[in-house]
Design an enzyme around this catalytic site. Structure first.
Site, PDB file in Angstrom:
ATOM      1  N   PRO A  28      -3.981  -0.954   5.818  1.00  0.00           N
ATOM      2  CA  PRO A  28      -3.469  -2.137   5.863  1.00  0.00           C
ATOM      3  C   PRO A  28      -2.712  -2.513   4.762  1.00  0.00           C
ATOM      4  O   PRO A  28      -2.829  -2.056   3.615  1.00  0.00           O
ATOM      5  CB  PRO A  28      -5.013  -2.664   5.434  1.00  0.00           C
ATOM      6  CG  PRO A  28      -5.798  -1.633   4.902  1.00  0.00           C
ATOM      7  CD  PRO A  28      -5.355  -0.628   5.436  1.00  0.00           C
ATOM      8  N   MET A  29      -1.787  -3.451   4.975  1.00  0.00           N
ATOM      9  CA  MET A  29      -0.895  -3.892   4.000  1.00  0.00           C
ATOM     10  C   MET A  29      -0.460  -5.195   4.443  1.00  0.00           C
ATOM     11  O   MET A  29       0.042  -5.799   5.479  1.00  0.00           O
ATOM     12  CB  MET A  29       0.735  -2.971   4.326  1.00  0.00           C
ATOM     13  CG  MET A  29       0.361  -1.795   3.514  1.00  0.00           C
ATOM     14  SD  MET A  29       1.911  -0.758   3.791  1.00  0.00           S
ATOM     15  CE  MET A  29       1.857  -0.090   5.424  1.00  0.00           C
TER      16      MET A  29
ATOM     17  N   CYS B  64      -9.016  -4.604  -2.811  1.00  0.00           N
ATOM     18  CA  CYS B  64      -7.775  -5.325  -3.202  1.00  0.00           C
ATOM     19  C   CYS B  64      -7.996  -5.594  -4.524  1.00  0.00           C
ATOM     20  O   CYS B  64      -8.727  -6.269  -5.084  1.00  0.00           O
ATOM     21  CB  CYS B  64      -7.468  -6.684  -2.399  1.00  0.00           C
ATOM     22  SG  CYS B  64      -6.113  -7.674  -3.043  1.00  0.00           S
TER      23      CYS B  64
ATOM     24  N   LYS C 190     -13.180  -0.340   3.350  1.00  0.00           N
ATOM     25  CA  LYS C 190     -12.111   0.341   2.490  1.00  0.00           C
ATOM     26  C   LYS C 190     -12.228   0.206   0.982  1.00  0.00           C
ATOM     27  O   LYS C 190     -12.149  -0.862   0.752  1.00  0.00           O
ATOM     28  CB  LYS C 190     -10.537  -0.116   2.948  1.00  0.00           C
ATOM     29  CG  LYS C 190      -9.619   0.389   2.032  1.00  0.00           C
ATOM     30  CD  LYS C 190      -8.279   0.181   2.856  1.00  0.00           C
ATOM     31  CE  LYS C 190      -7.056   0.793   2.106  1.00  0.00           C
ATOM     32  NZ  LYS C 190      -6.374  -0.150   0.926  1.00  0.00           N
TER      33      LYS C 190
ATOM     34  N   HIS D 285      -9.531   4.835  -1.151  1.00  0.00           N
ATOM     35  CA  HIS D 285      -8.608   4.988  -2.043  1.00  0.00           C
ATOM     36  C   HIS D 285      -8.749   5.450  -3.301  1.00  0.00           C
ATOM     37  O   HIS D 285      -9.585   4.869  -3.879  1.00  0.00           O
ATOM     38  CB  HIS D 285      -7.722   3.447  -1.942  1.00  0.00           C
ATOM     39  CG  HIS D 285      -6.407   3.393  -2.837  1.00  0.00           C
ATOM     40  ND1 HIS D 285      -5.910   2.342  -3.206  1.00  0.00           N
ATOM     41  CD2 HIS D 285      -5.797   4.490  -3.391  1.00  0.00           C
ATOM     42  CE1 HIS D 285      -4.769   2.574  -3.894  1.00  0.00           C
ATOM     43  NE2 HIS D 285      -4.660   3.763  -3.988  1.00  0.00           N
TER      44      HIS D 285
ATOM     45  N   ALA E 237       0.145   3.827   3.147  1.00  0.00           N
ATOM     46  CA  ALA E 237       0.727   2.565   3.241  1.00  0.00           C
ATOM     47  C   ALA E 237       2.081   2.705   2.836  1.00  0.00           C
ATOM     48  O   ALA E 237       2.946   2.615   3.386  1.00  0.00           O
ATOM     49  CB  ALA E 237      -0.218   1.837   2.138  1.00  0.00           C
ATOM     50  N   GLU E 238       2.369   2.867   1.486  1.00  0.00           N
ATOM     51  CA  GLU E 238       3.858   2.458   1.021  1.00  0.00           C
ATOM     52  C   GLU E 238       4.965   3.337   1.284  1.00  0.00           C
ATOM     53  O   GLU E 238       5.770   3.120   1.841  1.00  0.00           O
ATOM     54  CB  GLU E 238       3.585   2.400  -0.469  1.00  0.00           C
ATOM     55  CG  GLU E 238       4.813   1.567  -1.129  1.00  0.00           C
ATOM     56  CD  GLU E 238       4.741   1.076  -2.477  1.00  0.00           C
ATOM     57  OE1 GLU E 238       3.652   1.586  -3.150  1.00  0.00           O
ATOM     58  OE2 GLU E 238       5.484   0.330  -3.072  1.00  0.00           O
TER      59      GLU E 238
END
Ligand SMILES: Cc1cc2nc3c(=O)[nH]c(=O)nc-3n(C[C@H](O)[C@H](O)[C@H](O)COP(=O)(O)O)c2cc1C
Length: 468
Positions: free
Chosen positions: A58-59, A141, A180, A208, A265-266
């Site tokens: 997710p981004m 987050c 997550k 993560h 992600a990145e």
């Protein structure tokens, strides 16, 4: 073609949805045989989706539909939406329209929400669950905006609330719930946390491997041992996340952690073909491939329209190397492509293609230093984050204003109602005074309602005259 999203149910309707459809013995939190059955169901479901290994993480503003479709076309086997704010999603049609779209090929799909109220979470998820394979809860987050709104990784301070969120979603939604998470500094606390989520009804856990305190991923290496410890502690499917730059990294992460899948992600932002099986595992994207993939992405945007800021963000990331050489085009893309007109952006990218071809090289010779580029990207990321915070604040303020206006509206309705009643009473009284005169030849009071008759009978003459 994108698919339409259903209208929002009320929070109250969501609070009762599904509450009687499952036998109470099979409701989370699970233990014993019920927990075993939950684990089995989670695996059966994961397998029914083809046991996807390679996931688009997710981004916010970046894992939107055309980008997900691009990654899927290049080896990704499942994808997450950007985080959706459950309250804004539930209450604002405009927010739903801007932040969520999907299409039939966009599966398996994790639709991620941030939430801190079980009923709001369930109600928001109900709007889109038919398009989801999992409804995901963001517990990772670490941004200031999440601290202020008390969601994401800040819920780690209230594990009881997390349990309530997951239990509510697992028992009332038609689709399985995934979470997550990030790690706690204390690994035994992380394990306890993961087991709690599993028992609460979480069907898949994405880990993560960083702490909540880590906001800059490039500054700290992901803790693969921490992810491995979680994998070993729970029985449901687990995805590992952090520091995957190429397919070989993804394979190493799976082997190291024994996770069932990997999310990125990145690195996917600059290499959407990271999960491609046709590449050498250690290989990363070439400059020419980056350009091709960018053109492909813009074609997808033509089919699946996206917001200009998201599209521009991707173009900058994908063409980073070339735009470090063709700085004038970089500025024009920055300046001229803000209006959301895809034709402008496409023609600028085509112009870049011509300039690249004219060099006869397949690699750029940057005018901007790596340091300067990183600085510009950091600044752009900061601006995006500020804009996102402003958007969220504005959305919540609009909801706040609507809620505040509600009692005022109710009061206005009440005043109108009272005015109508008074008017009616006055009319009736007027009629009461006029009837006997008009109906003098008829039997007086024939046409009067009972109270008016009574009033006539009981009202003194002077009172009737002033309409008291
Ligand atoms: C631009 C960007 C936006 C992100 N937005 C979200 C998000 O909406 N929800 C979430 O759970 N994580 C979000 N993350 C975190 C990533 O999903 C991922 O956990 C993190 O970047 C580490 O993975 P990586 O090393 O592959 O980048 C975001 C990361 C980036 C770079």
């Amino acid at each position: 073609m994108t698919v339409a999203v259903a209208d929002a149910p009320t929070v109250e309707a969501a609070a009762h949805a599904g509450s009687s459809s499952q036998p109470s013995v099979d409701r989370p939190p699970y233990s014993g045989a019920a927990l075993e059955a939950h684990v089995q169901r989670s695996w059966d479901y994961f397998k029914s989706l083809g046991s996807p290994k390679w996931h688009v993480a997710p981004m916010v503003d970046q894992s939107e539909l055309p980008f997900r479709m691009l990654c899927r076309a290049h080896g990704a086997e499942a994808a997450y939406t950007p985080m959706l704010h459950s309250r804004l999603f539930l209450e604002q049609h405009k927010y739903r329209e801007e932040h969520f779209s999907t299409c039939p090929g966009d599966r398996p799909l994790f639709i991620q929400f941030c939430a801190n109220d079980p009923d709001t979470f369930v109600a928001a998820a109900q709007i889109v669950q038919e398009h989801a394979d999992y409804i995901d809860l963001n517990l990772g987050c670490p941004q200031r905006i999440a601290k202020r709104g008390f969601y994401g990784a800040f819920l780690m301070d209230d594990l009881q609330l997390i349990e309530q969120l997951v239990t509510a979603a697992a028992s009332r939604l038609a689709k399985p719930v995934s979470c997550k998470i990030r790690l706690f500094p204390d690994i035994s606390k992380t394990i306890e946390y993961a087991r709690m989520l599993q028992a609460a009804g979480c069907s898949l856990l994405a880990v993560h491997g960083r702490l909540r305190e880590c906001k800059d991923n490039s500054a700290v290496r992901a803790d693969w041992d921490g992810i491995a410890a979680v994998r070993a502690a729970v029985q449901i499917p687990v995805l590992a996340n952090g520091d995957v730059q190429c397919m070989a990294d993804a394979q190493r992460l799976m082997a190291h952690t024994k996770a069932d899948g990997v999310m990125s992600a990145e690195p996917l932002l600059s290499d959407p073909a990271l999960f491609s099986s046709s590449r050498q595992p250690e290989a990363t994207i070439s400059h020419m491939e980056s350009y091709q993939v960018c053109v492909e992405y813009l074609d997808l945007v033509a089919s699946y329209p996206s917001h200009a800021r998201m599209v521009k963000g991707h173009v900058h990331k994908l063409l980073r190397g070339w735009l470090a050489e063709f700085t004038e085009l970089r500025e024009r893309i920055q300046r001229d492509a803000s209006g959301g007109d895809l034709t402008v952006l496409r023609s600028l990218v085509a112009e870049l293609g011509e300039q690249i071809a004219a060099t006869g090289r397949d690699y750029p010779i940057p005018k901007l230093t790596e340091r300067k580029l990183k600085q510009m990207e950091k600044e752009a990321a900061k601006q995006t984050s500020i804009q996102e915070q402003e958007r969220e604040a504005a959305g919540l303020a609009a909801i706040g204003a609507a809620v505040a206006a509600e009692p005022q509206q109710q009061q206005q309705q009440l005043v109108q109602q009272q005015q109508q009643e008074t008017l009616l009473q006055q009319q009736q009284q007027q009629e009461g005074r006029e009837q006997p005169q008009q109906l003098g030849k008829q039997a007086a009071g024939d046409c009067l309602d009972e109270p008016a008759q009574k009033r006539q009978q009981t009202m003194p003459a002077e009172a009737a005259a002033v309409g008291v």
